[in-house]
Design a protein around this motif. Structure first.
Motif, mmCIF file in Angstrom:
data_model
loop_
_atom_site.group_PDB
_atom_site.id
_atom_site.type_symbol
_atom_site.label_atom_id
_atom_site.label_comp_id
_atom_site.label_asym_id
_atom_site.label_seq_id
_atom_site.Cartn_x
_atom_site.Cartn_y
_atom_site.Cartn_z
ATOM 1 N N GLY A 133 0.812 -1.202 0.000
ATOM 2 C CA GLY A 133 0.000 0.000 0.000
ATOM 3 C C GLY A 133 0.851 1.259 0.000
ATOM 4 O O GLY A 133 2.010 1.250 0.420
ATOM 5 N N ASP A 137 -2.495 4.640 3.176
ATOM 6 C CA ASP A 137 -3.309 3.427 3.187
ATOM 7 C C ASP A 137 -3.262 2.780 4.572
ATOM 8 O O ASP A 137 -2.252 2.906 5.279
ATOM 9 C CB ASP A 137 -2.802 2.419 2.153
ATOM 10 C CG ASP A 137 -3.141 2.811 0.728
ATOM 11 O OD1 ASP A 137 -4.000 3.696 0.547
ATOM 12 O OD2 ASP A 137 -2.548 2.228 -0.204
ATOM 13 N N ALA A 141 -2.546 -3.035 3.769
ATOM 14 C CA ALA A 141 -3.189 -2.875 2.466
ATOM 15 C C ALA A 141 -2.267 -3.348 1.352
ATOM 16 O O ALA A 141 -1.035 -3.235 1.428
ATOM 17 C CB ALA A 141 -3.585 -1.421 2.248
ATOM 18 N N ARG A 143 -1.968 -3.292 -3.084
ATOM 19 C CA ARG A 143 -2.487 -2.658 -4.296
ATOM 20 C C ARG A 143 -2.109 -3.489 -5.522
ATOM 21 O O ARG A 143 -0.942 -3.848 -5.710
ATOM 22 C CB ARG A 143 -1.965 -1.225 -4.430
ATOM 23 C CG ARG A 143 -2.661 -0.260 -3.465
ATOM 24 C CD ARG A 143 -2.358 1.186 -3.772
ATOM 25 N NE ARG A 143 -3.126 2.097 -2.920
ATOM 26 C CZ ARG A 143 -4.285 2.660 -3.283
ATOM 27 N NH1 ARG A 143 -4.783 2.421 -4.494
ATOM 28 N NH2 ARG A 143 -4.925 3.477 -2.450
ATOM 29 N N GLN A 147 -7.220 -1.979 -11.274
ATOM 30 C CA GLN A 147 -8.258 -1.711 -10.295
ATOM 31 C C GLN A 147 -9.048 -2.998 -10.026
ATOM 32 O O GLN A 147 -9.449 -3.689 -10.973
ATOM 33 C CB GLN A 147 -9.208 -0.630 -10.801
ATOM 34 C CG GLN A 147 -8.626 0.788 -10.778
ATOM 35 C CD GLN A 147 -8.292 1.245 -9.373
ATOM 36 O OE1 GLN A 147 -7.184 1.727 -9.109
ATOM 37 N NE2 GLN A 147 -9.234 1.095 -8.459
ATOM 38 N N GLY A 178 -6.520 -2.358 -3.212
ATOM 39 C CA GLY A 178 -6.725 -1.187 -4.040
ATOM 40 C C GLY A 178 -6.074 -1.429 -5.385
ATOM 41 O O GLY A 178 -5.572 -2.516 -5.666
ATOM 42 N N TYR A 183 -7.537 6.016 -5.859
ATOM 43 C CA TYR A 183 -8.746 5.652 -5.132
ATOM 44 C C TYR A 183 -8.359 4.945 -3.839
ATOM 45 O O TYR A 183 -7.345 4.240 -3.786
ATOM 46 C CB TYR A 183 -9.632 4.736 -5.979
ATOM 47 C CG TYR A 183 -9.940 5.278 -7.357
ATOM 48 C CD1 TYR A 183 -10.859 6.314 -7.521
ATOM 49 C CD2 TYR A 183 -9.298 4.775 -8.476
ATOM 50 C CE1 TYR A 183 -11.142 6.815 -8.777
ATOM 51 C CE2 TYR A 183 -9.573 5.269 -9.744
ATOM 52 C CZ TYR A 183 -10.489 6.291 -9.886
ATOM 53 O OH TYR A 183 -10.753 6.798 -11.126
ATOM 54 N N PRO A 184 -9.150 5.131 -2.797
ATOM 55 C CA PRO A 184 -8.816 4.467 -1.530
ATOM 56 C C PRO A 184 -8.994 2.957 -1.644
ATOM 57 O O PRO A 184 -9.779 2.469 -2.473
ATOM 58 C CB PRO A 184 -9.814 5.077 -0.544
ATOM 59 C CG PRO A 184 -10.976 5.518 -1.389
ATOM 60 C CD PRO A 184 -10.378 5.954 -2.693
ATOM 61 N N VAL A 185 -8.259 2.238 -0.822
ATOM 62 C CA VAL A 185 -8.422 0.790 -0.785
ATOM 63 C C VAL A 185 -9.755 0.467 -0.122
ATOM 64 O O VAL A 185 -10.318 1.278 0.624
ATOM 65 C CB VAL A 185 -7.268 0.112 -0.014
ATOM 66 C CG1 VAL A 185 -5.944 0.376 -0.691
ATOM 67 C CG2 VAL A 185 -7.245 0.563 1.441
ATOM 68 N N ARG A 186 -10.252 -0.728 -0.407
ATOM 69 C CA ARG A 186 -11.493 -1.192 0.191
ATOM 70 C C ARG A 186 -11.263 -2.541 0.848
ATOM 71 O O ARG A 186 -10.320 -3.256 0.497
ATOM 72 C CB ARG A 186 -12.611 -1.285 -0.851
ATOM 73 C CG ARG A 186 -12.982 0.056 -1.461
ATOM 74 C CD ARG A 186 -14.216 -0.051 -2.333
ATOM 75 N NE ARG A 186 -15.414 -0.379 -1.567
ATOM 76 C CZ ARG A 186 -16.162 0.515 -0.918
ATOM 77 N NH1 ARG A 186 -15.834 1.799 -0.940
ATOM 78 N NH2 ARG A 186 -17.231 0.145 -0.258
ATOM 79 N N THR A 204 -17.906 -5.713 -0.334
ATOM 80 C CA THR A 204 -16.902 -4.734 0.089
ATOM 81 C C THR A 204 -17.499 -3.839 1.167
ATOM 82 O O THR A 204 -18.708 -3.739 1.336
ATOM 83 C CB THR A 204 -16.451 -3.844 -1.075
ATOM 84 O OG1 THR A 204 -17.573 -3.087 -1.557
ATOM 85 C CG2 THR A 204 -15.900 -4.670 -2.220
ATOM 86 N N ALA A 207 -12.534 0.718 4.150
ATOM 87 C CA ALA A 207 -11.342 0.130 4.763
ATOM 88 C C ALA A 207 -11.272 0.386 6.247
ATOM 89 O O ALA A 207 -10.698 -0.406 7.005
ATOM 90 C CB ALA A 207 -10.088 0.682 4.077
#
Length: 208
Positions: A133, A137, A141, A143, A147, A178, A183-186, A204, A207
């Motif tokens: 991340g 984040d 997290a 990434r 997406q 993420g 965009y923010p992580v979920r 989802t 986060a």
């Protein structure tokens, strides 16, 4: 009355009795084919033993670590055994990332011949990478290089359930994912419903 005529009358009487019984039981005859639904899958969706799988070379002094990854079989997700190299990273974040990358390689790789014969496939297609991340984040997290919502639903389901299965990459049974965008992580959850229907939307929540 002849013998043949007598037998014919008996046969007709028997048919009449059967028809009456069927009518009395509420059974209706029909010439229209009845759809009893799809035939049960004959795929075993099970393999014995474990497999290291292609794509990762282990050092001679390293003991492989057993892990489980989720593949698609009979329209659902089933876990199969794999191994990944044991990480020597002292930093937990680095160790988590190393395991996440090894698991992703396992998902992108084609199932073994034995697994294919058992009905296993993978929907995760490369090129696809995972990184740690970024600043801001939540801890833990990850990434992806794409997406998550842009991936096929079954592929994302495989990734989420595989990461959730392995404690190193999971956070309380959920996964923080993420993509490369701003965009923010979920937080993604691997539920029983998702394992049964991986083509559905992955659950989802924020986060935090």
């Amino acid at each position: 009355m002849g013998v043949r005529e007598g037998r014919g009358l008996v046969a007709l009487a028997g048919i009449a009795v059967v028809a009456a019984v069927a009518s009395g039981c509420g059974i209706r005859t029909t010439s229209v084919p009845v759809d009893a639904g799809a035939a049960p899958s004959r795929l075993p969706c099970s393999v014995s033993g474990s497999a290291s799988g292609p794509g990762i070379a282990t050092r001679a002094q390293q003991q492989p670590v057993p892990v489980r990854v989720y593949l698609v079989c009979a329209s659902g997700l089933e876990a199969v055994d794999r191994t990944v190299p044991q990480t020597a990273d002292k930093n937990p974040a680095d160790g988590r990332l190393a395991v996440a990358r090894a698991l992703l390689i396992r998902l992108v790789a084609e199932p073994t011949e034995t697994e294919r014969e058992a009905g296993f496939t993978t929907s995760v297609q490369g090129p696809l990478a995972v990184s740690a991340g970024r600043d801001g984040d939540p801890e833990g997290a990850l990434r992806l290089s794409r997406q998550p919502e842009d991936l096929p639903a079954a592929a994302l389901s495989q990734i989420v359930c595989t990461y959730a299965e392995n404690g190193t990459t999971a956070d309380g049974g959920t996964v923080l994912l993420g993509g490369p965008g701003p965009y923010p992580v979920r937080r993604y959850a691997c539920t029983e419903q998702l394992r049964e229907r991986p083509d559905s939307a992955v659950p989802t929540r924020p986060a935090s």
